[in-house]
Design a protein around this motif. Structure first.
Motif, mmCIF file in Angstrom:
data_model
loop_
_atom_site.group_PDB
_atom_site.id
_atom_site.type_symbol
_atom_site.label_atom_id
_atom_site.label_comp_id
_atom_site.label_asym_id
_atom_site.label_seq_id
_atom_site.Cartn_x
_atom_site.Cartn_y
_atom_site.Cartn_z
ATOM 1 N N ASP A 87 48.386 10.255 72.757
ATOM 2 C CA ASP A 87 49.359 11.043 71.996
ATOM 3 C C ASP A 87 48.730 12.310 71.441
ATOM 4 O OD1 ASP A 87 51.625 9.545 72.365
ATOM 5 O OD2 ASP A 87 51.385 8.374 70.533
ATOM 6 N N ARG A 88 47.512 12.182 70.900
ATOM 7 C CA ARG A 88 46.856 13.346 70.317
ATOM 8 C C ARG A 88 46.496 14.371 71.381
ATOM 9 N NH1 ARG A 88 48.708 11.029 66.861
ATOM 10 N NH2 ARG A 88 50.162 12.663 67.430
ATOM 11 N N HIS B 57 58.374 10.824 73.357
ATOM 12 C CA HIS B 57 58.856 10.793 71.979
ATOM 13 C C HIS B 57 60.213 11.493 71.893
ATOM 14 C CE1 HIS B 57 55.010 9.342 70.469
ATOM 15 N NE2 HIS B 57 54.418 10.275 71.205
ATOM 16 N N ALA C 61 49.222 6.503 65.634
ATOM 17 C CA ALA C 61 48.687 7.507 66.552
ATOM 18 C C ALA C 61 47.786 6.862 67.597
ATOM 19 C CB ALA C 61 47.902 8.559 65.779
ATOM 20 N N THR C 62 47.806 7.416 68.796
ATOM 21 C CA THR C 62 46.906 6.979 69.861
ATOM 22 C C THR C 62 46.205 8.205 70.423
ATOM 23 O OG1 THR C 62 48.572 7.213 71.619
ATOM 24 C CG2 THR C 62 48.469 5.081 70.458
ATOM 25 N N PHE D 129 42.464 6.668 65.730
ATOM 26 C CA PHE D 129 43.206 7.570 64.858
ATOM 27 C C PHE D 129 43.975 6.844 63.767
ATOM 28 C CE2 PHE D 129 42.670 10.211 68.647
ATOM 29 C CZ PHE D 129 42.216 11.383 68.065
ATOM 30 N N ALA E 67 52.506 17.050 67.111
ATOM 31 C CA ALA E 67 51.664 15.899 66.783
ATOM 32 C C ALA E 67 52.416 14.799 66.048
ATOM 33 C CB ALA E 67 50.464 16.343 65.947
ATOM 34 N N VAL E 68 53.408 15.159 65.226
ATOM 35 C CA VAL E 68 54.175 14.147 64.487
ATOM 36 C C VAL E 68 55.670 14.446 64.601
ATOM 37 C CG1 VAL E 68 52.452 13.280 62.857
ATOM 38 C CG2 VAL E 68 53.578 15.456 62.393
ATOM 39 N N LEU F 278 46.473 8.777 60.978
ATOM 40 C CA LEU F 278 47.908 8.836 61.186
ATOM 41 C C LEU F 278 48.369 7.501 61.760
ATOM 42 C CD1 LEU F 278 50.203 10.937 60.911
ATOM 43 C CD2 LEU F 278 49.885 11.443 63.334
#
Length: 236
Positions: free
Chosen positions: A18-19, A172, A14-15, A7, A68-69, A11
């Motif tokens: 995470d996604r 997070h 990103a991993t 990813f 996602a972010v 982004l």
């Protein structure tokens, strides 16, 4: 050749886990948001709201940001709630004063960006909230200034609440805090840029980046930490 995570081009940072976690979070968040709206509309029936959707489309975009972010300045609680509600208020106002649909659509989105910028609540889905108020049809028009609060405000509040709970388990921080992950140490080094230097560099570039100055400061510190470790291993 450097092997980049799958990813990385999309982004930074990103991993895949995470996604996948973001997918689950968004699914749960939107479902809970719809359920909360259904419960509220059931308990407080209103003819003006009866034909409105339980969840408005901009919440799908908000969910992408929140889950996602979550470190994005655009995904923080105030932009999600304030950006959507303020933009919807702008959209409703324009829809009632500008009868020409194309002109009203353009003005609603443009003025929503201005209103969000002035209120420090810039949130991309807010543009969609403003546009929905203009093109949403008779039900949205009939709801008038109730629309920005029900369902949009309610949707945004529940989605943020879901994000707050969900990110307690995701690893997070939300609301985001620019702090290093557990076990990582920030080195004291004169090579780390001063915050004012970061501000001036951003001004020189003349672009808006979806990252806070504090996160950039932390990123540079971590870069120096890894660079120092690499230099030490090379000398060894």
């Amino acid at each position: 050749m450097i092997q980049r995570p799958i990813f990385a081009p999309i982004l930074a940072g990103a991993t895949l886990p995470d996604r996948l976690f973001a997918c689950l979070g968004a699914a749960v968040g939107i479902a809970v948001t719809a359920l909360a709206a259904w419960g509220f509309f059931t308990l407080v029936p209103d003819l003006a709201l009866a034909s409105l959707p339980l969840v408005v489309a901009p919440m799908g975009a908000s969910a992408v940001l929140v889950f996602a972010v979550p470190a994005s300045p655009l995904a923080q609680p105030w932009p999600v709630i304030g950006g959507n509600v303020i933009s919807a208020v702008v959209g409703v106002t324009v829809a009632h004063w500008v009868p020409n649909m194309p002109l009203a659509a353009g003005l609603a989105v443009g003025l929503a960006i201005l209103a969000m910028s002035l209120s420090r609540s810039l949130h991309p889905p807010g543009g969609a909230a403003a546009l929905t108020a203009v093109i949403g049809g008779p039900a949205v028009f009939a709801a008038g200034y109730e629309f920005p609060f029900l369902p949009i405000g309610l949707n945004a509040l529940v989605l943020v609440a879901a994000g707050l709970i969900y990110h307690r388990f995701s690893g997070h921080s939300y609301p985001h805090r620019p702090v290093p992950a557990a076990g990582h140490v920030i080195p004291a080094s004169s090579l780390i840029p001063h915050p004012e230097d970061i501000d001036k560099a951003l001004e020189d570039l003349g672009e808006s980046f979806d990252v806070s100055r504090e996160d950039l400061d932390l990123l540079f510190a971590q870069v120096e930490r890894h660079a120092a470790a690499r230099r030490g291993s090379v000398r060894a």
